[in-house]
Design a protein around this motif. Sequence first.
Motif, PDB file in Angstrom:
ATOM      1  N   VAL A  38       2.329  -2.765   0.601  1.00  0.00           N
ATOM      2  CA  VAL A  38       3.724  -3.245   0.075  1.00  0.00           C
ATOM      3  C   VAL A  38       4.615  -1.754   0.053  1.00  0.00           C
ATOM      4  O   VAL A  38       4.078  -1.019  -0.848  1.00  0.00           O
ATOM      5  N   CYS A  39       5.457  -1.730   0.861  1.00  0.00           N
ATOM      6  CA  CYS A  39       5.983  -0.391   1.239  1.00  0.00           C
ATOM      7  C   CYS A  39       7.377  -0.472   0.449  1.00  0.00           C
ATOM      8  O   CYS A  39       8.207  -1.260   0.276  1.00  0.00           O
ATOM      9  N   ARG A  40       7.910   0.801   0.119  1.00  0.00           N
ATOM     10  CA  ARG A  40       9.245   0.950  -0.330  1.00  0.00           C
ATOM     11  C   ARG A  40      10.331   0.315   0.579  1.00  0.00           C
ATOM     12  O   ARG A  40      11.229  -0.345   0.274  1.00  0.00           O
ATOM     13  N   THR A  41      10.040   0.289   1.723  1.00  0.00           N
ATOM     14  CA  THR A  41      10.936  -0.102   3.071  1.00  0.00           C
ATOM     15  C   THR A  41      10.919  -1.652   2.802  1.00  0.00           C
ATOM     16  O   THR A  41      12.057  -2.182   2.998  1.00  0.00           O
ATOM     17  N   ASP A  42       9.915  -2.160   2.462  1.00  0.00           N
ATOM     18  CA  ASP A  42      10.132  -3.712   2.221  1.00  0.00           C
ATOM     19  C   ASP A  42      10.897  -3.958   0.941  1.00  0.00           C
ATOM     20  O   ASP A  42      11.648  -5.176   1.303  1.00  0.00           O
ATOM     21  N   GLY A  90       6.493  -6.579   5.558  1.00  0.00           N
ATOM     22  CA  GLY A  90       5.225  -6.267   5.676  1.00  0.00           C
ATOM     23  C   GLY A  90       5.025  -5.439   6.964  1.00  0.00           C
ATOM     24  O   GLY A  90       5.094  -6.105   8.203  1.00  0.00           O
ATOM     25  N   HIS A  91       4.615  -4.342   6.901  1.00  0.00           N
ATOM     26  CA  HIS A  91       4.370  -3.409   8.160  1.00  0.00           C
ATOM     27  C   HIS A  91       3.127  -2.464   8.069  1.00  0.00           C
ATOM     28  O   HIS A  91       3.127  -1.368   8.418  1.00  0.00           O
ATOM     29  N   GLU A  92       2.364  -2.698   7.186  1.00  0.00           N
ATOM     30  CA  GLU A  92       1.203  -1.957   6.807  1.00  0.00           C
ATOM     31  C   GLU A  92      -0.017  -2.880   6.852  1.00  0.00           C
ATOM     32  O   GLU A  92      -0.782  -3.361   5.820  1.00  0.00           O
ATOM     33  N   LEU A 148      -1.288   2.788   7.281  1.00  0.00           N
ATOM     34  CA  LEU A 148      -0.425   2.335   8.305  1.00  0.00           C
ATOM     35  C   LEU A 148       1.172   2.722   8.331  1.00  0.00           C
ATOM     36  O   LEU A 148       1.845   2.756   9.086  1.00  0.00           O
ATOM     37  N   CYS A 149       1.588   2.861   7.097  1.00  0.00           N
ATOM     38  CA  CYS A 149       2.913   3.488   6.777  1.00  0.00           C
ATOM     39  C   CYS A 149       3.188   4.631   5.975  1.00  0.00           C
ATOM     40  O   CYS A 149       3.476   5.728   6.319  1.00  0.00           O
ATOM     41  N   ALA A 150       2.457   4.521   4.746  1.00  0.00           N
ATOM     42  CA  ALA A 150       2.486   5.770   3.740  1.00  0.00           C
ATOM     43  C   ALA A 150       1.949   6.922   4.424  1.00  0.00           C
ATOM     44  O   ALA A 150       2.445   7.895   4.379  1.00  0.00           O
TER      45      ALA A 150
HETATM   46 ZN   LIG Z   1       6.496   1.485   5.062  1.00  0.00          ZN
END
Ligand SMILES: [Zn+2]
Length: 336
Positions: free
Chosen positions: A42-46, A64-66, A151-153
């Motif tokens: 769960v990324c801040r971009t979400d 969701g991108h991780e 995968l993102c962070a």
């Molecule tokens: Zn992200």
Amino acid sequence: MSETYSAMVCETVGAPLASRRRPWPRVKQPTDVVIEVCACGVCRTDLHVVDGDLPRRAPSIVPGHEVVGRVAEVGPAIETLRPGMRVGAAWLGLACGVCPFCRRGEENLCPYAEFHGWSRDGGYAEQMIADGRFLFTLPEGPDDAHFAPLLCAGLIGYRALRMAGDSERIGLYGFGAAAHIVAQVARWQGRRLHAFTRVGDEAARTLALRLGCVSAQGSDEKPPEELDAAILFAPVGSLAPLALKAVRPGGIVVCAGIHMSDIPSFPYELLWGERMVRSVANLTRRDGEEFLALAPKAAVTTMVETFPLADANLALDRLRAGEISGAAVLQVKKPR
Ligand SMILES: [Zn+2]
Ligand SMILES: [Zn+2]
């Protein structure tokens, strides 16, 4: 095999995600790969997608991108993947391959790029479809939930760190998912780190010091020594002039987020002395390959708090409130 799968869907900006059942996806394009999602960070971009800070790219979207998952079905044009393989899907879902940016190796800037969890459905679901050319083959190793934040962070953090060049003394502004990974890589590279956290965020400060930062203070405080570079992970524009004030002449301030509140005006004096401010946009597949090879060498470990898929809204709320230490991850499938 069930006929339908669960997905958490952003249908209305600003409203909680809706839990929906959808028919099992099948390969449609020759490059499609169906993935059984195991875990999704769960990324801040979400948050920027569901809160509407970023413009809408699709009428409804699964964030969701991780994504860490297993290949379930492979389109005929993808020869490198087979069912059962462990793969990762990151933010970049597709780039055109023929525009001037793509041809220069800057596919992160491709104007036709598509992104998982923004313009293409992402990993807040039991299944997703991705273009197989943009998936990463993942080694065995850390379990799915601990792998996901890389995968993102991890990956975008790594790209931001690379933009800081050979800077020795680096300030990390905002000590969440990305900074807690980047700190480990930067320490392994022998750099000196100073963490700047939300005022009063003792948990983030403790984590920063535990991960080897030389100092940890509120973002309104001066670092104990001059910085060569600063990386802004917090999406707070007012940090840019503060960070400029903290870096030496010729130093660089890297803004790592896809969205940031407005940067207030500041005296030219802060930029003078050949200081630089720059952003980092998205990622290239090369970034991913480099970072995924480097992470085990640097013995990167992630600190995660897991939530079941159905609790995606709770995870987003906790992240928005700054209550996550390390990274939040949706554990979609029970760990094996
Ligand atoms: Zn992200
Ligand atoms: Zn392109």
